[in-house]
Design a protein around this motif. Structure first.
Motif, mmCIF file in Angstrom:
data_model
loop_
_atom_site.group_PDB
_atom_site.id
_atom_site.type_symbol
_atom_site.label_atom_id
_atom_site.label_comp_id
_atom_site.label_asym_id
_atom_site.label_seq_id
_atom_site.Cartn_x
_atom_site.Cartn_y
_atom_site.Cartn_z
ATOM 1 N N GLY A 47 0.974 -1.215 -0.112
ATOM 2 C CA GLY A 47 -0.002 -0.115 -0.125
ATOM 3 C C GLY A 47 0.631 1.384 0.065
ATOM 4 N N SER A 48 2.015 1.235 0.288
ATOM 5 C CA SER A 48 2.953 2.516 0.265
ATOM 6 C C SER A 48 3.273 2.717 -1.177
ATOM 7 N N VAL A 49 3.726 3.993 -1.240
ATOM 8 C CA VAL A 49 3.777 4.558 -2.700
ATOM 9 C C VAL A 49 5.087 4.171 -3.174
ATOM 10 N N MET A 50 4.805 3.520 -4.573
ATOM 11 C CA MET A 50 6.201 2.916 -5.363
ATOM 12 C C MET A 50 6.423 4.145 -6.209
ATOM 13 N N LYS A 51 5.421 4.767 -6.719
ATOM 14 C CA LYS A 51 5.656 6.077 -7.568
ATOM 15 C C LYS A 51 4.415 6.909 -7.654
ATOM 16 N N ALA A 52 4.401 8.155 -7.152
ATOM 17 C CA ALA A 52 3.132 9.236 -7.498
ATOM 18 C C ALA A 52 3.796 10.470 -8.248
ATOM 19 N N GLU A 53 2.908 10.692 -9.111
ATOM 20 C CA GLU A 53 3.190 11.868 -9.815
ATOM 21 C C GLU A 53 2.228 12.959 -9.579
ATOM 22 N N PHE A 54 2.621 14.140 -9.091
ATOM 23 C CA PHE A 54 1.838 15.465 -8.614
ATOM 24 C C PHE A 54 2.274 16.626 -9.367
ATOM 25 N N GLU A 55 1.231 17.541 -9.397
ATOM 26 C CA GLU A 55 1.749 18.797 -9.778
ATOM 27 C C GLU A 55 1.587 19.910 -8.678
ATOM 28 N N LEU A 56 2.499 20.764 -8.547
ATOM 29 C CA LEU A 56 2.307 21.929 -7.628
ATOM 30 C C LEU A 56 2.279 23.151 -8.306
ATOM 31 N N ASN A 57 1.123 23.760 -8.703
ATOM 32 C CA ASN A 57 1.082 24.989 -9.486
ATOM 33 C C ASN A 57 1.561 24.878 -10.986
ATOM 34 N N GLY A 58 1.481 23.731 -11.363
ATOM 35 C CA GLY A 58 1.799 23.283 -12.768
ATOM 36 C C GLY A 58 3.290 22.631 -12.785
ATOM 37 N N LYS A 59 4.048 22.906 -11.699
ATOM 38 C CA LYS A 59 5.209 22.106 -11.975
ATOM 39 C C LYS A 59 5.270 20.714 -11.344
ATOM 40 N N GLN A 60 5.597 19.669 -12.266
ATOM 41 C CA GLN A 60 5.398 18.359 -11.891
ATOM 42 C C GLN A 60 6.595 17.868 -10.942
ATOM 43 N N PHE A 61 6.111 16.785 -10.028
ATOM 44 C CA PHE A 61 6.953 16.161 -9.281
ATOM 45 C C PHE A 61 6.591 14.791 -9.108
ATOM 46 N N ILE A 62 7.618 14.030 -8.627
ATOM 47 C CA ILE A 62 7.309 12.560 -8.534
ATOM 48 C C ILE A 62 8.094 12.066 -7.074
ATOM 49 N N CYS A 63 7.204 11.227 -6.542
ATOM 50 C CA CYS A 63 7.905 10.886 -4.651
ATOM 51 C C CYS A 63 7.556 9.265 -4.823
ATOM 52 N N SER A 64 8.217 8.802 -3.668
ATOM 53 C CA SER A 64 7.960 7.545 -3.617
ATOM 54 C C SER A 64 8.337 7.129 -1.941
ATOM 55 N N ASP A 65 7.812 6.054 -1.504
ATOM 56 C CA ASP A 65 8.523 5.552 -0.076
ATOM 57 C C ASP A 65 9.653 4.486 -0.393
ATOM 58 N N SER A 66 10.840 4.794 -0.045
ATOM 59 C CA SER A 66 11.782 3.855 -0.583
ATOM 60 C C SER A 66 11.686 2.811 0.535
ATOM 61 N N PHE A 67 11.648 1.725 0.352
ATOM 62 C CA PHE A 67 11.951 0.354 0.918
ATOM 63 C C PHE A 67 13.344 0.058 1.407
ATOM 64 N N ILE A 68 14.314 0.868 1.155
ATOM 65 C CA ILE A 68 15.698 0.592 1.461
ATOM 66 C C ILE A 68 15.847 2.103 2.428
ATOM 67 N N LYS A 69 16.408 1.427 3.662
ATOM 68 C CA LYS A 69 16.677 2.696 4.595
ATOM 69 C C LYS A 69 17.895 3.089 4.025
ATOM 70 N N HIS A 70 18.224 4.645 3.478
ATOM 71 C CA HIS A 70 19.417 4.865 2.930
ATOM 72 C C HIS A 70 20.227 5.715 4.256
ATOM 73 N N LYS A 71 21.330 5.869 4.120
ATOM 74 C CA LYS A 71 22.043 6.789 5.065
ATOM 75 C C LYS A 71 21.886 8.287 4.872
ATOM 76 N N TRP A 72 21.126 8.643 3.731
ATOM 77 C CA TRP A 72 20.854 10.040 3.528
ATOM 78 C C TRP A 72 19.380 10.322 3.864
ATOM 79 N N THR A 73 19.220 11.790 3.793
ATOM 80 C CA THR A 73 17.828 12.346 3.892
ATOM 81 C C THR A 73 17.792 13.601 2.833
ATOM 82 N N PHE A 74 16.674 14.192 3.068
ATOM 83 C CA PHE A 74 16.645 15.552 2.385
ATOM 84 C C PHE A 74 17.501 16.589 2.960
#
Length: 132
Positions: A47-74
Motif C-alpha cells: 500500500g505504500s507509494v512505489m511512484k506517485a506523480e503530482f503537480e504543484l501550481n503546474g510544476k511536476q514532481f514525483i515521489c516514492s516511499d523507499s523500501f531501502i533505508k538510506h544513510k541520507w535524507t533531504f
C-alpha cells in the motif's frame, strides 16, 4: 520531443502520500496525477507509494516511499523556490510549511528581497519563500 526534468522526492518513513497531499492542498492549481502502490509481493510495504506523480501550481514532481533505508535524507542544499504574489500568501505558506519543521532563515528583509524566509517542512523538504 523536449527533455522533461522532474524533481523526485524519496521518502523513507512511508509518508510520501501524506507529504504529497499536504503540498497539493497547500498550493493553488495543484493535483495528484497518478499513484502506483506496492502490492503484497513487495518489495515495499503493501500500500505504500512505489511512484506517485503530482503537480504543484503546474510544476511536476514525483515521489516514492523507499523500501531501502538510506544513510541520507533531504538536505537544504536542494530547495524549492516560491515567488509569492503578496505578503498574505507568503505568511500563510510560511506558517504551514514551518509548522513542526525548522526555520533556517526567519521572515525578514535580507536586502535581496523585501521579505524572505527559508524553512524545512515537517517532512524535511526545504522551501525558500520570496516576496520581491
Amino acid at each position: 520531443m523536449k527533455l522533461q526534468i522532474t524533481s523526485f522526492l524519496t521518502f523513507q518513513e512511508n509518508n510520501a502520500e501524506e507529504a504529497m497531499n499536504f503540498y497539493v492542498d497547500l498550493f493553488d492549481s495543484s493535483k495528484v496525477i497518478d499513484i502506483h502502490r506496492y502490492g503484497k509481493e513487495g518489495p515495499g510495504k503493501e500500500g505504500s507509494v512505489m511512484k506517485a506523480e503530482f503537480e504543484l501550481n503546474g510544476k511536476q514532481f514525483i515521489c516514492s516511499d523507499s523500501f531501502i533505508k538510506h544513510k541520507w535524507t533531504f538536505t537544504p542544499a536542494i530547495s524549492n523556490w516560491v515567488e509569492c504574489k503578496n505578503e498574505k500568501e507568503l505568511e500563510t505558506l510560511y506558517s504551514k510549511l514551518s509548522e513542526n519543521g525548522f526555520v533556517m532563515m526567519p521572515l525578514d528583509n535580507y536586502g535581496f528581497s523585501r521579505k524572505f524566509t527559508w524553512v524545512a517542512d515537517k517532512f524535511g523538504i526545504s522551501w525558500q519563500l520570496n516576496l520581491q
